[in-house]
Scaffold this motif. Structure first.
Motif, short mmCIF file in Angstrom:
data_model
loop_
_atom_site.label_atom_id
_atom_site.label_comp_id
_atom_site.label_asym_id
_atom_site.label_seq_id
_atom_site.Cartn_x
_atom_site.Cartn_y
_atom_site.Cartn_z
N UNK A 268 -50.47 30.41 -33.24
CA UNK A 268 -50.98 29.12 -33.73
C UNK A 268 -52.45 28.93 -33.37
N UNK A 269 -52.78 29.02 -32.08
CA UNK A 269 -54.16 28.77 -31.64
C UNK A 269 -54.99 30.04 -31.57
N UNK A 270 -54.33 31.22 -31.70
CA UNK A 270 -54.99 32.52 -31.70
C UNK A 270 -55.69 32.86 -30.40
N UNK A 271 -55.26 32.23 -29.32
CA UNK A 271 -55.82 32.52 -28.01
C UNK A 271 -54.90 33.50 -27.26
N UNK A 272 -55.48 34.44 -26.46
CA UNK A 272 -54.63 35.36 -25.69
C UNK A 272 -53.67 34.60 -24.80
N UNK A 273 -52.42 35.07 -24.76
CA UNK A 273 -51.40 34.41 -23.95
C UNK A 273 -51.45 34.89 -22.51
N UNK A 274 -51.80 36.17 -22.31
CA UNK A 274 -51.84 36.72 -20.96
C UNK A 274 -50.47 36.61 -20.30
N UNK A 275 -50.46 36.09 -19.09
CA UNK A 275 -49.20 35.95 -18.34
C UNK A 275 -48.68 34.51 -18.36
N UNK A 276 -49.25 33.67 -19.23
CA UNK A 276 -48.79 32.29 -19.32
C UNK A 276 -47.40 32.23 -19.97
N UNK A 277 -46.64 31.16 -19.73
CA UNK A 277 -45.32 31.02 -20.38
C UNK A 277 -45.47 31.05 -21.90
N UNK A 278 -44.48 31.62 -22.57
CA UNK A 278 -44.52 31.69 -24.03
C UNK A 278 -43.13 31.48 -24.59
N UNK A 279 -43.09 31.19 -25.88
CA UNK A 279 -41.82 31.05 -26.60
C UNK A 279 -41.92 31.93 -27.84
N UNK A 280 -40.91 32.75 -28.06
CA UNK A 280 -40.93 33.72 -29.14
C UNK A 280 -40.04 33.27 -30.30
N UNK A 281 -40.56 33.39 -31.51
CA UNK A 281 -39.79 33.15 -32.72
C UNK A 281 -39.96 34.36 -33.64
N UNK A 282 -39.23 34.39 -34.75
CA UNK A 282 -39.36 35.50 -35.69
C UNK A 282 -40.78 35.61 -36.22
N UNK A 283 -41.47 34.49 -36.33
CA UNK A 283 -42.82 34.49 -36.86
C UNK A 283 -43.86 34.92 -35.85
N UNK A 284 -43.49 35.08 -34.57
CA UNK A 284 -44.44 35.52 -33.56
C UNK A 284 -44.23 34.84 -32.23
N UNK A 285 -45.21 35.03 -31.35
CA UNK A 285 -45.17 34.44 -30.02
C UNK A 285 -46.12 33.24 -29.96
N UNK A 286 -45.70 32.22 -29.21
CA UNK A 286 -46.47 30.99 -29.14
C UNK A 286 -46.61 30.55 -27.70
N UNK A 287 -47.81 30.05 -27.35
CA UNK A 287 -47.94 29.39 -26.06
C UNK A 287 -47.14 28.10 -26.12
N UNK A 288 -46.72 27.60 -24.98
CA UNK A 288 -45.81 26.45 -24.95
C UNK A 288 -46.42 25.21 -25.62
N UNK A 289 -47.69 24.83 -25.36
CA UNK A 289 -48.24 23.65 -26.02
C UNK A 289 -48.22 23.76 -27.54
N UNK A 290 -48.57 24.93 -28.09
CA UNK A 290 -48.58 25.10 -29.55
C UNK A 290 -47.17 25.08 -30.12
N UNK A 291 -46.22 25.68 -29.40
CA UNK A 291 -44.84 25.64 -29.88
C UNK A 291 -44.34 24.21 -29.99
N UNK A 292 -44.66 23.40 -28.98
CA UNK A 292 -44.20 22.01 -28.99
C UNK A 292 -44.84 21.24 -30.14
N UNK A 293 -46.11 21.54 -30.45
CA UNK A 293 -46.77 20.87 -31.57
C UNK A 293 -46.15 21.28 -32.90
N UNK A 294 -45.86 22.57 -33.03
CA UNK A 294 -45.49 23.12 -34.33
C UNK A 294 -43.99 23.07 -34.62
#
Length: 283
Positions: free
Chosen positions: A131-157
């Motif tokens: 969503x935001x196209x920023x490197x995730x690094x070792x931050x928490x993430x949530x994975x969907x079929x469409x890709x990986x998302x940082x937590x703030x972007x996942x909650x927005x989208x």
């Protein structure tokens, strides 16, 4: 008279000749090459005293034989790697042995940082939030079929919120009356136990486990006095504000089933026509 200066092996005079010191003793070139020379791993020929001997982990090569086993480019004074006892230049090693980036499909070069997730690998800069196209690094993430998302972007989208705790449901969940719950938040409205792995029913849009529903609301069978739930397609009989399980709706005298049959009543008892006629005649 001057003592003879000779080879320690063949005793040939070394005066005016080229020689090699081995263990502090002089050795003619011929004896040195025959006795002490290492064998080249590539050409299998001895590495003679007038040649440079390149050594790696107990293996030896002529300078001209020290090459990548795949592209044959010289490895002298160049970085290299070993794979299954083969020497490879960094490019060949990367193409043959290194991981490929899941996003860009290019080789992840040795020594560069790579990210691993669910059995796949990324360049650090390719492992980014969709969503935001920023490197995730070792931050928490949530994975969907469409890709990986940082937590703030996942909650927005994508985020959906639990009807009970109002927090984000990141995976799974229970749907009841078009509303969502975390599995651990979907509780019986009576005893508060989790219902995610239990049979349940509802009353006035509130979920109840079967025990609580039966205790609080279920009608009791006029024959066995046990609750009538009507769950799982169970049939029951109603007559004059009384209810029976279908298997309990039997003649009070001969016990034959009265389901879909005519019957007679006397006081609080039910009878088949035959037994009911006898009871009425006795009266």
């Amino acid at each position: 008279m001057t003592a003879q200066f000779g080879c320690q092996h063949c005793t040939a005079s070394l005066l005016g000749k080229k020689y090699v010191l081995k263990n502090d003793s002089p050795c003619c070139v011929s004896c040195y090459d025959r006795i002490f020379s290492n064998c080249c791993e590539a050409c299998k020929e001895p590495i003679e005293s007038d040649c440079k001997d390149l050594c790696y982990k107990g293996w030896h090569w002529h300078e001209g034989c020290f090459r990548c086993t795949k592209c044959y480019h010289s490895l002298v004074e160049k970085p290299f790697a070993a794979k299954d006892e083969r020497l490879l230049c960094t490019e060949c090693y990367s193409n043959e042995c290194s991981s490929k980036c899941f996003r860009c499909k290019r080789t992840i070069m040795p020594g560069s940082r790579k990210m691993e997730f669910k059995g796949n690998y990324w360049h650090e800069t390719c492992f980014m939030c969709e969503y935001c196209r920023q490197p995730i690094g070792t931050k928490p993430l949530i994975s969907k079929e469409s890709g990986n998302y940082c937590v703030p972007c996942f909650e927005k989208e994508f985020a959906q919120y639990c009807n009970f705790c109002k927090k984000v449901i990141t995976s799974g969940g229970i749907t009841f009356l078009d509303q969502l719950w975390h599995k651990e938040c979907f509780l019986c409205s009576g005893c508060r136990k989790e219902l995610c792995e239990e049979e349940f029913t509802s009353r006035d849009d509130y979920p109840f486990c079967l025990d609580c529903y039966n205790h609080l609301y279920a009608k009791k069978c006029a024959a066995c006095a046990k609750p009538i739930t009507g769950l799982n397609g169970a049939k029951f009989i109603c007559f004059q504000d009384r209810q029976w399980h279908s298997e309990c709706f039997n003649c009070g005298k001969c016990s034959i089933s009265l389901v879909d049959e005519g019957f007679l009543t006397q006081n609080m008892e039910i009878f088949c026509r035959k037994c009911g006629s006898g009871v009425n005649s006795d009266n």
